[in-house]
Design a protein around this motif. Structure first.
Motif, mmCIF file in Angstrom:
data_model
loop_
_atom_site.group_PDB
_atom_site.id
_atom_site.type_symbol
_atom_site.label_atom_id
_atom_site.label_comp_id
_atom_site.label_asym_id
_atom_site.label_seq_id
_atom_site.Cartn_x
_atom_site.Cartn_y
_atom_site.Cartn_z
ATOM 1 N N LYS A 161 12.861 -14.775 -66.325
ATOM 2 C CA LYS A 161 14.107 -15.672 -66.062
ATOM 3 C C LYS A 161 13.536 -16.888 -65.335
ATOM 4 O O LYS A 161 14.360 -17.716 -64.734
ATOM 5 C CB LYS A 161 15.057 -14.906 -65.469
ATOM 6 N N GLY A 162 12.232 -17.035 -64.887
ATOM 7 C CA GLY A 162 11.918 -18.287 -64.029
ATOM 8 C C GLY A 162 12.010 -18.258 -62.715
ATOM 9 O O GLY A 162 12.317 -19.081 -61.858
ATOM 10 N N ILE A 163 12.477 -16.822 -62.180
ATOM 11 C CA ILE A 163 12.778 -16.671 -61.000
ATOM 12 C C ILE A 163 11.408 -16.247 -60.005
ATOM 13 O O ILE A 163 10.680 -15.572 -60.583
ATOM 14 C CB ILE A 163 13.816 -15.402 -60.616
ATOM 15 N N THR A 164 11.477 -17.076 -58.849
ATOM 16 C CA THR A 164 10.212 -16.731 -57.989
ATOM 17 C C THR A 164 10.149 -15.544 -57.376
ATOM 18 O O THR A 164 11.167 -15.170 -56.602
ATOM 19 C CB THR A 164 9.872 -18.116 -57.046
ATOM 20 N N VAL A 165 9.080 -14.789 -57.439
ATOM 21 C CA VAL A 165 8.742 -13.731 -56.557
ATOM 22 C C VAL A 165 8.173 -14.042 -55.233
ATOM 23 O O VAL A 165 6.790 -14.550 -54.973
ATOM 24 C CB VAL A 165 7.989 -12.624 -57.073
ATOM 25 N N LEU A 166 8.783 -14.113 -54.143
ATOM 26 C CA LEU A 166 8.244 -14.607 -52.603
ATOM 27 C C LEU A 166 7.541 -13.646 -52.041
ATOM 28 O O LEU A 166 6.665 -13.939 -51.516
ATOM 29 C CB LEU A 166 9.549 -14.867 -51.817
ATOM 30 N N SER A 167 7.986 -12.380 -52.244
ATOM 31 C CA SER A 167 7.070 -11.433 -51.466
ATOM 32 C C SER A 167 7.389 -9.901 -52.141
ATOM 33 O O SER A 167 8.414 -9.777 -52.759
ATOM 34 C CB SER A 167 7.284 -11.304 -50.099
ATOM 35 N N ALA A 168 6.448 -9.343 -52.048
ATOM 36 C CA ALA A 168 6.559 -7.837 -52.655
ATOM 37 C C ALA A 168 5.940 -6.784 -51.781
ATOM 38 O O ALA A 168 4.545 -7.177 -51.622
ATOM 39 C CB ALA A 168 6.164 -7.827 -54.113
ATOM 40 N N LYS A 169 6.251 -5.781 -51.367
ATOM 41 C CA LYS A 169 5.743 -4.844 -50.508
ATOM 42 C C LYS A 169 5.973 -3.432 -51.221
ATOM 43 O O LYS A 169 7.256 -2.963 -51.717
ATOM 44 C CB LYS A 169 5.733 -4.918 -49.053
ATOM 45 N N ASP A 170 5.039 -2.595 -50.904
ATOM 46 C CA ASP A 170 5.274 -1.060 -51.166
ATOM 47 C C ASP A 170 6.151 -0.452 -50.225
ATOM 48 O O ASP A 170 6.076 -0.571 -48.923
ATOM 49 C CB ASP A 170 3.912 -0.359 -51.257
ATOM 50 N N VAL A 171 6.922 0.379 -50.908
ATOM 51 C CA VAL A 171 7.941 1.168 -49.946
ATOM 52 C C VAL A 171 8.330 2.475 -50.671
ATOM 53 O O VAL A 171 8.236 2.633 -51.736
ATOM 54 C CB VAL A 171 9.187 0.324 -49.685
ATOM 55 N N THR A 172 8.510 3.453 -49.815
ATOM 56 C CA THR A 172 8.806 4.689 -50.343
ATOM 57 C C THR A 172 10.158 5.210 -49.545
ATOM 58 O O THR A 172 10.002 5.090 -48.178
ATOM 59 C CB THR A 172 7.645 5.930 -49.961
ATOM 60 N N TRP A 173 11.276 5.359 -50.233
ATOM 61 C CA TRP A 173 12.451 5.713 -49.403
ATOM 62 C C TRP A 173 12.615 7.437 -48.981
ATOM 63 O O TRP A 173 11.552 7.919 -49.631
ATOM 64 C CB TRP A 173 13.674 5.555 -50.582
#
Length: 148
Positions: free
Chosen positions: A50-62
């Motif tokens: 959709k042309g949306i920018t991913v500014l950051s991504a980090k691994d997480v476990t709830w």
């Protein structure tokens, strides 16, 4: 013994109907989301499509039973709107559904987060804020992943 009047019988039927109708609607309207494995990162893929920018991504476990890991994304659209999207994968339908029930067990304002929870296969996707334009854009692509 006295005979019941029509008003008393009508009132009893009304009270029973007021209890049974909502229960029946919940049972018939709510469809269970099937559990199946989705490869890749559905949120990242939907955002990029959709042309949306991913500014950051980090691994997480709830900290929930059966949670096996996910990502927390910060997404931004062309107008500068940003949202936080967290995903979590679960190792079984039972654990995933228990997490959904836990989320819905809290009333709004009393421990319940203000975001929106979406089920996509083995993933739970949580978007904050719930009324974001970005969610409206990526939701159709996420819904495409809701059937095996």
């Amino acid at each position: 013994m006295t005979a019941y009047t029509r008003l008393e019988i009508g009132l009893a039927i009304f009270l029973v109907a007021m209890f049974l109708i909502p229960c029946a609607l919940i049972i018939f309207v709510s469809a269970e989301s099937p559990y199946y494995l989705i490869s890749g990162e559905p949120v990242r893929e939907a955002a990029l499509a959709k042309g949306i920018t991913v500014l950051s991504a980090k691994d997480v476990t709830w900290n929930l039973p059966g949670a096996i890991g996910g990502k927390t994304y910060v997404l931004s659209d062309s107008s500068g709107t940003t949202v936080t999207v967290s995903t979590q994968s679960f190792d079984s339908a039972e654990f995933r559904d228990t997490a959904v029930q836990l989320y819905h067990s809290f009333p709004v304002g009393r421990g319940k987060p203000v975001g929106s929870l979406v089920v996509v296969g083995q993933h739970l996707v949580y978007v904050t804020p719930a009324d974001s334009a970005i969610l409206e854009q990526i939701a159709p692509l996420l819904r495409q992943n809701t059937s095996p």
